[in-house]
Structure formats: structure tokens, C-alpha cells
Scaffold this active site. Structure first.
Site, PDB file in Angstrom:
ATOM      1  N   TYR A   1       0.839  -1.204   0.000  1.00 23.63           N
ATOM      2  CA  TYR A   1       0.000   0.000   0.000  1.00 23.63           C
ATOM      3  C   TYR A   1       0.878   1.260   0.000  1.00 23.63           C
ATOM      4  CZ  TYR A   1      -3.706   3.225   1.518  1.00 23.63           C
ATOM      5  OH  TYR A   1      -4.608   4.268   1.605  1.00 23.63           O
TER       6      TYR A   1
ATOM      7  N   PRO B   1       2.257   2.809  12.896  1.00 21.45           N
ATOM      8  CA  PRO B   1       2.896   4.041  13.348  1.00 21.45           C
ATOM      9  C   PRO B   1       2.420   4.461  14.735  1.00 21.45           C
ATOM     10  CG  PRO B   1       1.375   4.476  11.527  1.00 21.45           C
ATOM     11  CD  PRO B   1       1.359   3.005  11.763  1.00 21.45           C
TER      12      PRO B   1
HETATM   13  N1  NAD Z   1     -10.414   6.544   4.290  1.00 22.67           N
HETATM   14  C1  NAD Z   1      -9.224   6.955   4.656  1.00 22.67           C
HETATM   15  O1  NAD Z   1      -8.995   7.236   5.817  1.00 22.67           O
HETATM   16  C2  NAD Z   1      -8.122   7.124   3.618  1.00 22.67           C
HETATM   17  C3  NAD Z   1      -6.891   7.598   4.070  1.00 22.67           C
HETATM   18  C4  NAD Z   1      -5.872   7.754   3.142  1.00 22.67           C
HETATM   19  C5  NAD Z   1      -6.081   7.495   1.818  1.00 22.67           C
HETATM   20  N2  NAD Z   1      -7.293   7.024   1.408  1.00 22.67           N
HETATM   21  C6  NAD Z   1      -7.430   6.722  -0.012  1.00 22.67           C
HETATM   22  O2  NAD Z   1      -8.689   7.140  -0.490  1.00 22.67           O
HETATM   23  C7  NAD Z   1      -9.186   6.199  -1.438  1.00 22.67           C
HETATM   24  C8  NAD Z   1     -10.564   5.716  -1.035  1.00 22.67           C
HETATM   25  O3  NAD Z   1     -10.473   5.103   0.244  1.00 22.67           O
HETATM   26  P1  NAD Z   1     -11.753   4.572   1.023  1.00 22.67           P
HETATM   27  O4  NAD Z   1     -11.516   4.780   2.461  1.00 22.67           O
HETATM   28  O5  NAD Z   1     -12.966   5.114   0.393  1.00 22.67           O
HETATM   29  O6  NAD Z   1     -11.609   3.018   0.772  1.00 22.67           O
HETATM   30  P2  NAD Z   1     -12.660   1.965   0.159  1.00 22.67           P
HETATM   31  O7  NAD Z   1     -12.006   0.653   0.225  1.00 22.67           O
HETATM   32  O8  NAD Z   1     -13.977   2.154   0.794  1.00 22.67           O
HETATM   33  O9  NAD Z   1     -12.775   2.445  -1.350  1.00 22.67           O
HETATM   34  C9  NAD Z   1     -11.915   2.020  -2.375  1.00 22.67           C
HETATM   35  C10 NAD Z   1     -12.769   1.678  -3.567  1.00 22.67           C
HETATM   36  O10 NAD Z   1     -11.917   1.275  -4.658  1.00 22.67           O
HETATM   37  C11 NAD Z   1     -12.453   0.105  -5.252  1.00 22.67           C
HETATM   38  N3  NAD Z   1     -11.349  -0.622  -5.888  1.00 22.67           N
HETATM   39  C12 NAD Z   1     -10.327  -1.265  -5.296  1.00 22.67           C
HETATM   40  N4  NAD Z   1      -9.515  -1.792  -6.227  1.00 22.67           N
HETATM   41  C13 NAD Z   1     -10.033  -1.458  -7.442  1.00 22.67           C
HETATM   42  C14 NAD Z   1      -9.651  -1.707  -8.768  1.00 22.67           C
HETATM   43  N5  NAD Z   1      -8.546  -2.410  -9.057  1.00 22.67           N
HETATM   44  N6  NAD Z   1     -10.440  -1.228  -9.775  1.00 22.67           N
HETATM   45  C15 NAD Z   1     -11.564  -0.515  -9.503  1.00 22.67           C
HETATM   46  N7  NAD Z   1     -11.978  -0.253  -8.238  1.00 22.67           N
HETATM   47  C16 NAD Z   1     -11.212  -0.707  -7.231  1.00 22.67           C
HETATM   48  C17 NAD Z   1     -13.078  -0.658  -4.109  1.00 22.67           C
HETATM   49  O11 NAD Z   1     -14.026  -1.616  -4.519  1.00 22.67           O
HETATM   50  C18 NAD Z   1     -13.705   0.493  -3.306  1.00 22.67           C
HETATM   51  O12 NAD Z   1     -14.993   0.791  -3.759  1.00 22.67           O
HETATM   52  C19 NAD Z   1      -8.166   5.079  -1.539  1.00 22.67           C
HETATM   53  O13 NAD Z   1      -7.324   5.321  -2.653  1.00 22.67           O
HETATM   54  C20 NAD Z   1      -7.375   5.218  -0.258  1.00 22.67           C
HETATM   55  O14 NAD Z   1      -6.059   4.772  -0.408  1.00 22.67           O
HETATM   56  C21 NAD Z   1      -8.319   6.827   2.286  1.00 22.67           C
END
Ligand code: NAD
Length: 330
Positions: free
Chosen positions: A149, A278
Site C-alpha cells: 500500500y 505508526p
Molecule cells: N479513508 C481513509 O482514511 C483514507 C486515508 C488515506 C487514503 N485514502 C485513499 O482514499 C481512497 C478511497 O479510500 P476509502 O476509504 O474510500 O476506501 P474503500 O475501500 O472504501 O474504497 C476504495 C474503492 O476502490 C475500489 N477498488 C479497489 N480496487 C479497485 C480496482 N482495481 N479497480 C476498480 N476499483 C477498485 C473498491 O471496490 C472500493 O470501492 C483510496 O485510494 C485510499 O487509499 C483513504
């Protein structure tokens, strides 16, 4: 700031926690939204209220494969975000970040779209600098269980900045810190959803380590506001910019607050700290404040109350569903 109304916007990961709230916000602003997801961690339930909306379209697609759609803006959020999910298939996680970024950047180049990347505070790894400013390069283990990740997201940032330098792409990169709210996955192992689900079911609340590690928690509405503001900045502003909440709580304090707000009978139990977890994580939000005129507004108690209400409704739906199945089996 420029208006984005009526733009055609692609949201990858749009059926996920953050992506679904972003779709809501963009639809409310008058955009045509193409939501793309492979449903790895997201679900149609998160966006079902948008089905049938004339400006909403849903595509099942995996971003590790190329996609051709005519859009003006791309928000690239596709990637599992919680350790349990991203460690389930680490090779696919890296592919999603890296191949996904290459495919979306290629699309942005072809259709001349502005493109946003959902990066993460995990690019700072286990930081020696506290709070973390965007200028900090991070301390990441390249071969650990979280590396798929962390390093995937770091590589995606590299790709964004190389496309910007080499192909003059208009990029926007946000480093998102811990965000919570309705539509989080109930079993994703993230601390807020974990505690709420355990408390609502009166199950033991699991604290990893001594619980004195600190986290800062940003409510989803605040985060989406920051993301949308970032996308509306002039072309010269690329980020990376930290988005999150700088108010720190220990994980033990969060557990006590959740117990209080849910009137739970749960007991707190301690388990071993996971690898590379962390100790401290807190954004330096100076850049977000100056460049986006943005800072988070929702107090933790208010955000938790709304999130608890969401999980309560989900758990009661699950009970109803189980009872219907049992009744049908009798
Ligand atoms: N929620 C947080 O606290 C947080 C913090 C840092 C970064 N992020 C980033 O924000 C983004 C969204 O996070 P989230 O919390 O909504 O997570 P989440 O897991 O709810 O959403 C991710 C979405 O991406 C889809 N997905 C995964 N792999 C895929 C692929 N290969 N093709 C198409 N769709 C795919 C999943 O089905 C899901 O709907 C991510 O990139 C995550 O790294 C989130």
C-alpha cells in the site's frame, strides 16, 4: 476558484466509502458523474440512491486495465484503504495503485482531463517528524507487510509528478489522513469502525498495544470539501497537500468516547501491536489552509454520533435480514 458545474467527471473507487460521498457531492454540484468500481471493498449499496439519476452512470471496471471514457476530470480513488483489505492480495494492491495510476494518467493525457490522486499519510511511513509537512520524505519500510500500500501509493505519486513534468498534465495530489464517517466498511479493521461495531454489539473493544498511540480523525464531509477545493485550484497548484484533522486523540481516548456515545457494556481488551503500526500520525495543515482556505470543521463527537447512527441502522438491517431468512427457512 473556478466552477466545475456540468463537467463530466470520472470517479474511480466511486462505490467505496470516500468515493460514494464524492459522487454525491459532484452530483449535487451539477456534474455528470461516471462512477467506476470493481466492488473489491466497495458496494453498490453505497451509491444505490444515485441509480436512475440522469447525471449518474456506473461502470464495473478494474482500473488495472485501461479505460476509455470522455471526461473533463478524473478523481482516482480506486484502491483498498484498510490493512485487512490491502494485505489480502498485496500484489493486486500494488497493481491497483501503480497500473491504476498509469491507466488513469494515460486517459487524462488522451482526453486532456484534470486528474486527482487520493494519496495517503502512509507515504510518510512511521515518521520521525511530527506533525508531518508535505516536504517530509517519510520513513517507509519497502519490504514490510504494509509496503504494497505505502510503496504503491508513493510510486503513484511519482507517476503523477512525472506525467506533470513530462506531459504537462494538470494534476492534484492529496495526502489523506485517517477519515471516518457513514459508509465505512464495518469489518475493515480500521479503528473507528472497529470500535463502533464492537461497542454496538457489546463485544470487547480491541486496543492494540497500550492504546497510547495517537491518531487524528477527519470527518468525511470535511475531507470531501477539501478534495473538491483542491480540484478547483489553478493549474499551477499540484499539491501534494495534506488533508485531514490535526486534533490528536490517543486510541484509548477514542475507545472511551465510543463507549460513552453508544452506552455500550463492552470491556476494553489489549492485543499486540501489528507490524509497522505508526505510533503517531498528525497532519501539518498549513498548506491546505493557505492554498485551499480549508480546515476541518466537524468536532469528533458530532462526526462519531453520525457514524454511530449509520452503523446502528446497518446492524439493524442485518438483523432484519437474518430474521427474514430464518422465517423463510421454517
Ligand atoms: N479513508 C481513509 O482514511 C483514507 C486515508 C488515506 C487514503 N485514502 C485513499 O482514499 C481512497 C478511497 O479510500 P476509502 O476509504 O474510500 O476506501 P474503500 O475501500 O472504501 O474504497 C476504495 C474503492 O476502490 C475500489 N477498488 C479497489 N480496487 C479497485 C480496482 N482495481 N479497480 C476498480 N476499483 C477498485 C473498491 O471496490 C472500493 O470501492 C483510496 O485510494 C485510499 O487509499 C483513504
Amino acid at each position: 476558484m473556478k466552477e466545475i458545474a456540468h463537467d463530466r467527471v470520472l470517479v474511480t473507487g466511486g462505490a467505496g466509502f470516500l468515493g460514494s460521498h464524492l459522487c454525491d457531492r459532484l452530483i449535487a454540484e451539477g456534474c455528470d458523474v461516471v462512477c467506476v468500481d470493481n466492488y473489491f471493498t466497495g458496494t453498490k449499496r453505497n451509491i444505490e440512491h444515485l441509480f436512475g439519476h440522469p447525471r449518474f452512470e456506473l461502470l464495473r471496471h478494474d482500473v488495472t486495465f485501461p479505460l476509455y471514457v470522455e471526461v473533463d476530470q478524473i478523481y482516482n480513488l480506486a484502491c483498498p484503504a484498510s490493512p485487512v483489505h490491502y494485505q489480502h492480495d498485496p500484489v493486486q494492491t500494488t497493481k491497483t495503485s501503480v497500473h491504476g495510476a498509469i491507466n488513469m494518467l494515460g486517459l487524462a493525457k488522451r482526453v486532456k482531463a484534470r486528474i486527482f490522486q487520493a494519496s495517503t499519510s502512509e507515504v510518510y511511513g512511521d515518521p520521525e517528524v511530527h506533525p508531518q509537512p508535505e516536504s517530509y520524505w517519510g520513513r517507509v519500510n519497502p519490504i514490510g507487510v504494509r509496503s504494497c500500500y505505502d510503496e504503491g501509493k508513493r510510486c503513484a505519486e511519482t507517476l503523477f509528478f512525472d506525467y506533470h513534468r513530462q506531459h504537462k498534465l494538470r494534476i492534484k495530489v492529496a495526502r489523506i489522513f485517517n477519515t471516518y464517517g457513514p459508509r465505512m466498511h464495518p469489518r475493515d479493521g480500521r479503528v473507528v469502525s472497529n470500535f463502533i461495531v464492537q461497542a454496538l454489539q457489546n463485544q470487547p473493544i480491541t486496543l492494540y498495544g497500550d492504546g497510547l498511540q495517537t491518531r487524528s480523525f477527519c470527518y468525511v464531509d470535511d475531507l470531501i470539501e477539501g478534495i473538491v477545493r483542491l480540484m478547483k485550484t489553478g493549474d499551477a497548484f499540484t499539491g501534494p497537500v495534506n488533508l485531514g484533522n490535526a486534533t490528536e486523540f490517543t486510541v484509548a481516548e477514542l475507545a472511551r468516547l465510543v463507549l460513552e456515545l453508544t452506552n455500550s457494556r463492552s470491556k476494553i481488551i489489549h492485543e499486540r501491536l501489528p507490524a509497522d503500526d505508526p505510533r503517531q500520525r498528525k497532519p501539518d495543515l498549513t498548506l491546505a489552509q493557505s492554498a485551499l482556505d480549508w480546515s476541518p470543521k466537524t468536532p469528533l463527537v458530532e462526526g462519531l454520533t453520525r457514524t454511530i447512527a449509520y452503523f446502528e441502522s446497518q446492524l439493524s438491517k442485518a438483523v432484519e435480514y437474518r430474521e427474514t431468512l430464518l422465517a423463510a427457512a421454517l
